[in-house]
Design an enzyme around this catalytic site. Structure first.
Site, PDB file in Angstrom:
ATOM      1  N   CYS A 118      -9.554  -3.950  -0.310  1.00  0.00           N
ATOM      2  CA  CYS A 118      -8.260  -4.583  -0.056  1.00  0.00           C
ATOM      3  C   CYS A 118      -8.534  -6.038   0.291  1.00  0.00           C
ATOM      4  CB  CYS A 118      -7.528  -3.886   1.089  1.00  0.00           C
ATOM      5  SG  CYS A 118      -6.001  -4.724   1.605  1.00  0.00           S
TER       6      CYS A 118
ATOM      7  N   GLY B 188       0.769  -1.240   0.000  1.00  0.00           N
ATOM      8  CA  GLY B 188       0.000   0.000   0.000  1.00  0.00           C
ATOM      9  C   GLY B 188       0.800   1.290   0.000  1.00  0.00           C
TER      10      GLY B 188
ATOM     11  N   CYS C 117      -4.439  -8.883  -5.033  1.00  0.00           N
ATOM     12  CA  CYS C 117      -4.195  -7.657  -4.279  1.00  0.00           C
ATOM     13  C   CYS C 117      -4.699  -6.496  -5.117  1.00  0.00           C
ATOM     14  CB  CYS C 117      -2.698  -7.511  -3.993  1.00  0.00           C
ATOM     15  SG  CYS C 117      -2.230  -5.909  -3.308  1.00  0.00           S
TER      16      CYS C 117
END
Length: 259
Positions: free
Chosen positions: A184, A43, A74
């Site tokens: 996420c 991230g 992801c």
């Protein structure tokens, strides 16, 4: 028949729900799951750095694992790098995970969709293009929730999980969003808690089922030429290490899911 594995890549345990959903629906397929703990979390990384990491990693895995399909399990990796990966490796089928903003926008009644994701995903302009322009995206970056799932989920009580989820429910409630997208893959480990706390207030969306369907579509193309022999049932796990110390949470989580 093609007995090469389907490769799932994530920075940690976040992609496991996608991997397990695929295994449940396709028990005869070989699966290789890579948790890239060396670069966890994805991230906060700059887009160009993440692209470079994933191109290098993919090149090595193509040599060592020789997967027939690569799943970027992801959202951050998909939004940042899947176009570059497809350009670099044109003969490899890639499947990406993106926040389920479109179905959330269609179900939204007040024009405001809440998206809970990483900073990288929230900032990427492509995320905003997933919904109709008439729908406002209210994005909340939650890096601490990624850390919670990756490092503390197994030892957390149900009360701790609920309290953690409730914090974000309150944020979206104050923003007057009426749908929430779990953007996420790590957050799917708290899917039950999100549904429970959101009941009567929000609709919660994820992309879990859609990813399995997309992989199956690729496997079934050309008369199922990529399908594995039904007599084979094999699952493989690879884990990278950070500072030469193995990360044990992944093994515990996989054992809980029967891998």
């Amino acid at each position: 028949m093609d007995n090469r594995p389907v490769l799932f890549i994530d920075s940690g345990i976040g992609g496991i729900p996608y991997c397990m959903e695929f295994i449940r629906e396709n028990p005869h397929e070989n699966v290789f799951y890579l948790a890239d703990h060396e670069n966890f979390p994805y991230g906060p990384l700059k887009k160009e750095d993440l692209i470079s990491i994933l191109i290098t990693l993919t090149g090595k895995l193509l040599e060592k694992v020789n997967p027939k399909i690569i799943v970027l399990a992801c959202n951050t990796a998909t939004i940042a790098a899947i176009s570059s990966l497809r350009e670099k490796f044109p003969n490899v089928p890639f499947v990406g995970t993106v926040p389920a903003v479109k179905p959330a926008a269609e179900a939204c009644n007040n024009g405001k969709v809440g998206v809970l994701a990483t900073k990288r995903t929230i900032e990427d302009i492509n995320t905003l293009h997933l919904a109709d322009k008439s729908c406002e995206i209210y994005g909340v970056a939650a890096p601490e929730l990624v850390e919670f799932v990756e490092k503390h989920l197994d030892e957390s009580s149900e009360e701790e999980k609920i309290n953690t989820v409730r914090k974000y429910i309150d944020i979206f409630s104050a923003a007057k969003a009426d749908t929430i997208v779990l953007g996420c893959t790590h957050f799917l480990f708290l899917l039950e808690e999100f549904h429970r706390e959101a009941e009567g207030h929000f609709k919660v969306f994820d992309s879990l089922a859609g990813i399995t369907k997309r992989i199956e579509f690729l496997l079934d193309e050309n008369n199922g030429s990529l399908r594995a022999d039904k007599n084979i049932k094999k699952r493989i796990l690879a884990v990278t290490y950070r500072n030469t110390t193995p990360f044990t949470g992944l093994g515990k989580t996989l054992r809980k899911h029967g891998v």
